[in-house]
Design an enzyme around this catalytic site. Structure first.
Site, PDB file in Angstrom:
ATOM      1  N   SER A   1       0.842  -1.189   0.000  1.00  0.00           N
ATOM      2  CA  SER A   1       0.000   0.000   0.000  1.00  0.00           C
ATOM      3  C   SER A   1       0.883   1.247   0.000  1.00  0.00           C
ATOM      4  O   SER A   1       1.792   1.352  -0.805  1.00  0.00           O
ATOM      5  CB  SER A   1      -0.961  -0.038   1.190  1.00  0.00           C
ATOM      6  OG  SER A   1      -1.983   0.913   1.080  1.00  0.00           O
TER       7      SER A   1
ATOM      8  N   ARG B   1     -12.321   7.301   7.952  1.00  0.00           N
ATOM      9  CA  ARG B   1     -11.899   5.908   8.043  1.00  0.00           C
ATOM     10  C   ARG B   1     -12.984   4.961   7.532  1.00  0.00           C
ATOM     11  O   ARG B   1     -12.682   3.939   6.908  1.00  0.00           O
ATOM     12  CB  ARG B   1     -11.554   5.571   9.490  1.00  0.00           C
ATOM     13  CG  ARG B   1     -11.085   4.139   9.696  1.00  0.00           C
ATOM     14  CD  ARG B   1      -9.818   3.832   8.902  1.00  0.00           C
ATOM     15  NE  ARG B   1      -9.190   2.609   9.373  1.00  0.00           N
ATOM     16  CZ  ARG B   1      -7.974   2.214   9.043  1.00  0.00           C
ATOM     17  NH1 ARG B   1      -7.248   2.955   8.236  1.00  0.00           N
ATOM     18  NH2 ARG B   1      -7.479   1.093   9.509  1.00  0.00           N
TER      19      ARG B   1
ATOM     20  N   ASP C   1      -8.452  -6.782  -4.800  1.00  0.00           N
ATOM     21  CA  ASP C   1      -8.152  -5.417  -4.361  1.00  0.00           C
ATOM     22  C   ASP C   1      -8.864  -4.410  -5.270  1.00  0.00           C
ATOM     23  O   ASP C   1      -8.604  -4.351  -6.470  1.00  0.00           O
ATOM     24  CB  ASP C   1      -6.637  -5.194  -4.410  1.00  0.00           C
ATOM     25  CG  ASP C   1      -6.179  -3.916  -3.719  1.00  0.00           C
ATOM     26  OD1 ASP C   1      -7.013  -3.016  -3.514  1.00  0.00           O
ATOM     27  OD2 ASP C   1      -4.980  -3.833  -3.389  1.00  0.00           O
TER      28      ASP C   1
ATOM     29  N   HIS D   1      -8.095  -5.219  -0.537  1.00  0.00           N
ATOM     30  CA  HIS D   1      -6.784  -4.617  -0.302  1.00  0.00           C
ATOM     31  C   HIS D   1      -6.163  -5.099   1.011  1.00  0.00           C
ATOM     32  O   HIS D   1      -4.957  -5.305   1.086  1.00  0.00           O
ATOM     33  CB  HIS D   1      -6.934  -3.096  -0.287  1.00  0.00           C
ATOM     34  CG  HIS D   1      -5.649  -2.360  -0.107  1.00  0.00           C
ATOM     35  ND1 HIS D   1      -4.614  -2.424  -1.017  1.00  0.00           N
ATOM     36  CD2 HIS D   1      -5.222  -1.533   0.888  1.00  0.00           C
ATOM     37  CE1 HIS D   1      -3.605  -1.675  -0.599  1.00  0.00           C
ATOM     38  NE2 HIS D   1      -3.949  -1.128   0.548  1.00  0.00           N
ATOM     39  N   ASP D   2      -6.977  -5.278   2.035  1.00  0.00           N
ATOM     40  CA  ASP D   2      -6.447  -5.731   3.325  1.00  0.00           C
ATOM     41  C   ASP D   2      -5.837  -7.122   3.266  1.00  0.00           C
ATOM     42  O   ASP D   2      -5.216  -7.567   4.244  1.00  0.00           O
ATOM     43  CB  ASP D   2      -7.545  -5.701   4.390  1.00  0.00           C
ATOM     44  CG  ASP D   2      -7.670  -4.346   5.065  1.00  0.00           C
ATOM     45  OD1 ASP D   2      -6.861  -3.452   4.761  1.00  0.00           O
ATOM     46  OD2 ASP D   2      -8.579  -4.177   5.904  1.00  0.00           O
TER      47      ASP D   2
END
Length: 358
Positions: free
Chosen positions: A154, A223, A310, A338-339
């Site tokens: 990232s 967030r 992702d 993505h995580d």
């Protein structure tokens, strides 16, 4: 303010102070900077066993280790760093520094300016290149002339790639994971919307809020927006669907609120704005003849990997880097979006072992 401030327990952090003015790529300078960092393992006499690990947007220098005083959460990549792991601390000297502009000990908006007040809105714009030059100064101070590998995912992947382009002679191995060589319109749009959520909090005060009354509501919403890009739509549907909780709220909304509040309790809103803007302006090819020309400078042995689900950094962005470096793209199959670069530690560990075995 959820970040680290002077007087808090240091935990495993160490600090390097650079008192000379630090000139910034987009203009202006800082009169001096402090870099918070952690190391694990022992540096070999020839310095050849050092590995630099680059954290992502809301990460920090605590890449491995337990939660405790000074560390509200355990190490964020403990599955690949530590005795017996790919980044075996009995073999490698692992370095991880909090990024310039951050809020976990390195100079950032919540740090004290020369007048003793937090920098706040006065904190200048920083770039990925600035952050890497600060890390190079840290490497010099630690006696590391060349890293066996620089690894990151990232936002950390951006710095890893910048290292390999800016300092090719100092990087033997490059691990570029779930990242991009240049920010896309989609990423910029998502991140400027997050910034707008922070700035829309009445407590933002144009960035000059008191540290004991930060704009936590704006950071919470930012967030939540970000977290939607970190996970895949398929995973959210499988976990939550349109299910309601007993309190009448959508389960997925409660999940996002949890992650928003969690970040607001450990991070600084000013750093969030500064670091997302550094990501918005990221372009490894700027001033270097374009992305492909810039990547032509890389001499490191490289491994490029992406997560197949992702949607923040889709795999075609890693494919572009892999093609320019002449290496195959390695796909991590994961439902976590993505995580996945943080969740799928067994696969990441295996890829790192492969790179280092070379």
């Amino acid at each position: 303010m959820g970040g680290w401030v002077e007087g808090d327990p240091a935990g495993d952090r160490r600090f390097l102070d650079l008192p000379a003015p630090f000139e910034l790529e987009r203009g202006g300078s800082l009169p001096g900077i402090r870099i918070a960092y952690e190391t694990r393992g022992t540096l070999a006499p020839d310095g050849g066993n050092a590995v630099l690990v680059e954290h992502a947007l809301t990460g920090d220098s605590h890449v491995v280790g337990a939660a405790g005083p000074g560390h509200p959460t355990p190490g964020w990549w403990g599955g690949v760093v530590g005795p017996g792991a790919a980044l075996d601390t009995d073999r490698f000297f692992v370095v991880c520094a909090n990024v310039l502009g951050g809020c976990q000990g390195t100079t950032g908006p919540s740090s004290a300016a020369p007048d003793g007040r937090p920098w706040g809105a006065r904190f200048p714009e920083v770039t990925v290149g600035d952050q890497v030059r600060a890390e190079a100064a840290l490497a010099d101070a630690l006696g590391v002339q060349r890293f066996a590998a620089v690894a990151g995912g990232s936002m950390g992947g951006m710095r890893a790639l910048e290292w390999a382009v800016r300092f090719p002679g100092r990087v033997a191995g490059l691990f570029f994971l779930a990242s991009t060589a240049v920010a896309s319109a989609d990423q910029i749009g998502t991140q400027t919307t997050q910034q707008a959520a922070v700035r829309g909090d009445p407590r933002w005060r144009d960035g000059d809020y008191p540290l004991d009354a930060p704009p936590v509501d704006g950071l919470d919403v930012a967030r939540r927006i970000a977290h939607l890009t970190y996970r895949s739509a398929a995973e959210l549907e499988a976990r939550f669907g349109p299910r309601l909780q007993e309190d009448g709220r959508f389960a997925v909304a409660s999940y996002l609120q949890h992650h928003g509040a969690k970040l607001a309790g450990r991070f600084d809103a000013g750093s969030y704005v500064v670091l997302t803007e550094a990501m918005n302006t990221w372009d490894v090819g700027r001033g270097r003849g374009g992305v492909e020309a810039a990547l032509g400078r890389v001499t490191a042995r490289a491994l490029v990997a992406g997560v197949d689900s992702d949607r923040l950094y889709p795999v075609e962005q890693q494919q572009r880097v892999a093609d320019a470096l002449g290496v195959p793209l390695r796909l991590i199959r994961s439902p976590y979006g993505h995580d996945g670069f943080l969740v799928e530690t067994a696969v990441v560990d295996a890829l790192l072992r492969e790179l280092l075995a070379g």
